[in-house]
Design a protein around this motif. Structure first.
Motif, PDB file in Angstrom:
ATOM      1  N   GLU A 181       2.733   0.952  15.790  1.00 56.79           N
ATOM      2  CA  GLU A 181       2.036   2.208  15.476  1.00 56.79           C
ATOM      3  C   GLU A 181       2.974   3.108  14.042  1.00 56.79           C
ATOM      4  OE1 GLU A 181      -0.172   3.916  15.617  1.00 56.79           O
ATOM      5  OE2 GLU A 181      -1.050   2.710  17.664  1.00 56.79           O
ATOM      6  N   PRO A 182       3.858   2.457  14.589  1.00 61.25           N
ATOM      7  CA  PRO A 182       5.497   2.993  13.353  1.00 61.25           C
ATOM      8  C   PRO A 182       5.604   2.477  11.592  1.00 61.25           C
ATOM      9  CG  PRO A 182       6.312   3.166  15.249  1.00 61.25           C
ATOM     10  CD  PRO A 182       4.966   1.996  15.915  1.00 61.25           C
ATOM     11  N   VAL A 183       4.703   1.077  12.096  1.00 63.31           N
ATOM     12  CA  VAL A 183       4.677   0.842  10.337  1.00 63.31           C
ATOM     13  C   VAL A 183       2.906   0.996  10.094  1.00 63.31           C
ATOM     14  CG1 VAL A 183       4.023  -1.538   9.243  1.00 63.31           C
ATOM     15  CG2 VAL A 183       6.010  -1.625  11.611  1.00 63.31           C
ATOM     16  N   LYS A 184       2.328   1.354  11.039  1.00 64.50           N
ATOM     17  CA  LYS A 184       1.019   1.803  10.612  1.00 64.50           C
ATOM     18  C   LYS A 184       1.037   2.850   9.735  1.00 64.50           C
ATOM     19  CE  LYS A 184      -2.866   0.871  13.466  1.00 64.50           C
ATOM     20  NZ  LYS A 184      -3.650   0.762  14.413  1.00 64.50           N
ATOM     21  N   GLU A 185       2.035   3.797  10.825  1.00 65.34           N
ATOM     22  CA  GLU A 185       2.717   5.599  10.166  1.00 65.34           C
ATOM     23  C   GLU A 185       2.595   5.040   9.447  1.00 65.34           C
ATOM     24  OE1 GLU A 185       5.020   9.000  10.503  1.00 65.34           O
ATOM     25  OE2 GLU A 185       4.518   7.859  12.898  1.00 65.34           O
ATOM     26  N   ALA A 186       3.798   4.213   8.246  1.00 58.31           N
ATOM     27  CA  ALA A 186       4.610   4.051   7.526  1.00 58.31           C
ATOM     28  C   ALA A 186       3.302   3.795   5.874  1.00 58.31           C
ATOM     29  CB  ALA A 186       5.721   3.333   7.494  1.00 58.31           C
ATOM     30  N   LEU A 187       2.451   2.736   6.822  1.00 59.73           N
ATOM     31  CA  LEU A 187       1.356   2.609   5.822  1.00 59.73           C
ATOM     32  C   LEU A 187       1.490   3.330   5.361  1.00 59.73           C
ATOM     33  CD1 LEU A 187       0.162  -1.037   6.747  1.00 59.73           C
ATOM     34  CD2 LEU A 187       1.448  -0.350   4.973  1.00 59.73           C
ATOM     35  N   ILE A 189       9.089  -6.583   8.526  1.00 59.51           N
ATOM     36  CA  ILE A 189       9.131  -7.587   8.060  1.00 59.51           C
ATOM     37  C   ILE A 189       8.170  -7.653   7.145  1.00 59.51           C
ATOM     38  CG2 ILE A 189       9.461  -9.757   7.776  1.00 59.51           C
ATOM     39  CD1 ILE A 189      11.776  -9.426   9.632  1.00 59.51           C
ATOM     40  N   ALA A 190       6.375  -7.987   7.976  1.00 55.28           N
ATOM     41  CA  ALA A 190       5.259  -8.552   7.235  1.00 55.28           C
ATOM     42  C   ALA A 190       5.518  -7.073   6.086  1.00 55.28           C
ATOM     43  CB  ALA A 190       4.904  -8.239   8.326  1.00 55.28           C
ATOM     44  N   CYS A 191       5.927  -5.870   6.841  1.00 56.63           N
ATOM     45  CA  CYS A 191       5.121  -4.106   6.109  1.00 56.63           C
ATOM     46  C   CYS A 191       5.964  -4.932   4.965  1.00 56.63           C
ATOM     47  CB  CYS A 191       6.323  -3.363   6.897  1.00 56.63           C
ATOM     48  SG  CYS A 191       5.237  -1.678   5.973  1.00 56.63           S
ATOM     49  N   LEU A 192       7.384  -5.497   4.673  1.00 54.80           N
ATOM     50  CA  LEU A 192       8.620  -5.285   3.695  1.00 54.80           C
ATOM     51  C   LEU A 192       8.088  -6.204   2.825  1.00 54.80           C
ATOM     52  CD1 LEU A 192      11.432  -4.809   5.238  1.00 54.80           C
ATOM     53  CD2 LEU A 192      10.382  -2.851   4.390  1.00 54.80           C
ATOM     54  N   LEU A 193       7.929  -6.729   3.168  1.00 56.66           N
ATOM     55  CA  LEU A 193       7.038  -8.301   2.526  1.00 56.66           C
ATOM     56  C   LEU A 193       5.726  -8.222   2.615  1.00 56.66           C
ATOM     57  CD1 LEU A 193       9.081 -11.145   3.835  1.00 56.66           C
ATOM     58  CD2 LEU A 193       9.403 -10.096   2.305  1.00 56.66           C
ATOM     59  N   HIS A 194       4.510  -7.521   2.721  1.00 53.41           N
ATOM     60  CA  HIS A 194       3.244  -7.475   1.920  1.00 53.41           C
ATOM     61  C   HIS A 194       2.605  -6.268   2.358  1.00 53.41           C
ATOM     62  CE1 HIS A 194       4.231 -11.702   3.286  1.00 53.41           C
ATOM     63  NE2 HIS A 194       4.639 -11.787   3.670  1.00 53.41           N
ATOM     64  N   ASN A 195       3.543  -4.909   1.368  1.00 51.76           N
ATOM     65  CA  ASN A 195       2.335  -4.210   2.634  1.00 51.76           C
ATOM     66  C   ASN A 195       1.057  -4.072   1.530  1.00 51.76           C
ATOM     67  OD1 ASN A 195       4.457  -2.553   0.046  1.00 51.76           O
ATOM     68  ND2 ASN A 195       2.878  -1.191  -0.067  1.00 51.76           N
ATOM     69  N   LEU A 196       1.294  -4.684   0.159  1.00 50.97           N
ATOM     70  CA  LEU A 196       0.416  -4.300  -0.907  1.00 50.97           C
ATOM     71  C   LEU A 196      -1.003  -5.678  -0.294  1.00 50.97           C
ATOM     72  CD1 LEU A 196       1.967  -4.457  -4.124  1.00 50.97           C
ATOM     73  CD2 LEU A 196       1.206  -2.491  -2.576  1.00 50.97           C
ATOM     74  N   ASP A 197      -0.728  -6.618   0.742  1.00 56.39           N
ATOM     75  CA  ASP A 197      -1.660  -7.176   0.944  1.00 56.39           C
ATOM     76  C   ASP A 197      -2.293  -6.477   2.199  1.00 56.39           C
ATOM     77  OD1 ASP A 197      -3.401  -8.862   2.178  1.00 56.39           O
ATOM     78  OD2 ASP A 197      -1.775 -10.528   1.677  1.00 56.39           O
ATOM     79  N   GLU A 198      -3.945  -6.052   2.619  1.00 54.09           N
ATOM     80  CA  GLU A 198      -4.620  -5.141   3.011  1.00 54.09           C
ATOM     81  C   GLU A 198      -4.577  -5.918   3.831  1.00 54.09           C
ATOM     82  OE1 GLU A 198      -5.631  -1.290   4.616  1.00 54.09           O
ATOM     83  OE2 GLU A 198      -4.434  -2.295   2.615  1.00 54.09           O
ATOM     84  N   ASN A 203      -3.765  -5.500   7.850  1.00 54.73           N
ATOM     85  CA  ASN A 203      -5.022  -4.814   8.946  1.00 54.73           C
ATOM     86  C   ASN A 203      -4.434  -5.567  10.436  1.00 54.73           C
ATOM     87  OD1 ASN A 203      -5.956  -3.627   7.822  1.00 54.73           O
ATOM     88  ND2 ASN A 203      -8.134  -4.348   7.043  1.00 54.73           N
ATOM     89  N   GLU A 204      -3.617  -7.099  10.074  1.00 52.55           N
ATOM     90  CA  GLU A 204      -3.542  -7.430  11.664  1.00 52.55           C
ATOM     91  C   GLU A 204      -2.091  -6.567  12.545  1.00 52.55           C
ATOM     92  OE1 GLU A 204      -5.093 -10.306  12.115  1.00 52.55           O
ATOM     93  OE2 GLU A 204      -6.383  -9.780  11.167  1.00 52.55           O
ATOM     94  N   ILE A 205      -1.815  -5.706  11.129  1.00 52.29           N
ATOM     95  CA  ILE A 205      -0.244  -5.105  12.565  1.00 52.29           C
ATOM     96  C   ILE A 205      -0.533  -4.146  13.536  1.00 52.29           C
ATOM     97  CG2 ILE A 205       1.896  -3.722  12.088  1.00 52.29           C
ATOM     98  CD1 ILE A 205       2.308  -5.169   9.557  1.00 52.29           C
ATOM     99  N   THR A 206      -0.503  -3.821  14.801  1.00 50.98           N
ATOM    100  CA  THR A 206      -0.155  -2.819  15.260  1.00 50.98           C
ATOM    101  C   THR A 206       0.589  -2.386  16.067  1.00 50.98           C
ATOM    102  OG1 THR A 206       0.290  -4.998  17.227  1.00 50.98           O
ATOM    103  CG2 THR A 206      -1.909  -5.034  16.261  1.00 50.98           C
TER     104      THR A 206
END
Length: 339
Positions: free
Chosen positions: A227-233, A209-218, A222-225
């Protein structure tokens, strides 16, 4: 649907961009413009569909996060991986992803930023159509596989239920909801902004959810742990270098902004027509009141009004009514008023 630069629009598209508190695509925050990776907004449905079509294992993780605690699934193939040119310009096109898992079940996933008045009906219809479209002539109903619809909504759908943001619908009995009519039709709805505020969902889903709403906010990323979301980024950083994809995303974004502008213009014109109509109605009501007052004055002084004078009175404008009203003061006969 796609996200947009908040300075260029209003409405649900701008709300998501503001909610992300991030820069426009390609300018991330948090580590400085020179060091931050440039990436495309995952809210843009062109980007959403491209990323998860290219990396089905990430789609599997997103689906499992939404469906938790149901048994995890593995996406085997994407049934509609291509984006057609007309999809970019069509404001009513939904760029969903139709996937199939290892058991043959179909999962339809959509990222939805725009509000539709009849969205629930449209969504149910889409899932039902995916179910009905499985069987060919001569096939048996036992070959029918369940269809799971997943809708990720940037707006709040169930405003009367502020404490719940994840919804799961199946065919259930109204008196005994624990009894359901099979698993053929299932729908999951996540109200993203509400879910983020509540923060009561499993960590993997909150990360998506954080990635979908805020993936442009570095700084947020940086707070996301997870791993699949980090790979998506990381993949989103790579996709930014695809000029054709960037142009497709921009074209899609512009089409949705234009569609919203057209709706705003239509609303404005409707309001203006309503105001004009209300003004005209008020004028007519005022004239009618003047006619009634003058009629009572005439009947009080001269008795019942002849028919031909009633006709003239019903057709008179404001200036004429004012003149006749003044004439009543000095008139000895009714003819003196209208002459």
């Amino acid at each position: 649907m796609s996200s947009s630069n908040p300075s260029s629009q209003s409405g649900p598209l701008a709300d998501v961009a503001k909610a992300g508190s991030g820069p426009s695509p390609g300018h991330a925050q948090g580590r400085g413009a020179s060091q931050a990776p440039r990436r495309l907004s995952l809210c843009n449905d062109v980007v959403f569909k491209t990323l998860f079509s290219l990396h089905p294992h990430l789609l599997s993780d997103l689906i499992n996060a939404v469906r938790y605690p149901a048994a995890p699934i593995t996406v085997q193939r994407i049934l509609n991986p291509h984006i057609l040119p007309q999809d970019l310009a069509g404001k009513d096109i939904v760029l969903d992803i139709l996937a199939e898992d290892d058991s043959g079940r179909r999962i339809a996933i959509e990222m939805q930023l725009q509000r539709f008045r009849h969205w629930p009906q449209r969504s149910v219809y889409g899932v039902a159509r995916s179910l009905a479209g499985q069987l060919q002539l001569g096939q048996n109903y036992r070959e029918l596989k369940p269809v799971i619809g997943i809708s990720l909504l940037a707006h709040t759908l169930f405003t009367d239920h502020p404490a719940k943001a994840d919804w799961h619908f199946t065919l259930r009995d109204t008196q005994f909801p624990q009894i359901q009519l099979g698993q053929a039709l299932q729908m999951h709805i996540i109200e993203l902004r509400k879910a983020e505020t509540l923060g009561k969902l499993p960590a993997p889903l909150l990360a998506w959810i954080a990635c979908l709403l805020h993936n442009l906010d570095e700084a947020v990323m940086n707070e996301i742990t997870h791993e699949p979301v980090k790979e998506a980024l990381a993949h989103l950083d790579t996709l930014y270098s695809d000029e054709e994809l960037r142009l497709m995303a921009e074209r899609r974004e512009q089409a949705l902004v234009d569609a919203e502008d057209m709706l705003d213009q239509a609303r404005y014109e409707g309001e203006q027509k309503g105001l004009q109509k209300g003004l005209q109605k008020g004028i007519q009501q005022g004239l009618e009141q003047q006619r009634q007052v003058l009629l009572r004055m005439l009947e009080r002084k001269f008795g019942p009004m002849p028919q031909h004078y009633q006709v003239r009175l019903s057709q008179a404008g404001a200036e004429q009514l004012q003149t006749w009203s003044l004439n009543v003061l000095d008139a000895q006969r009714i003819e003196d008023v209208f002459n």
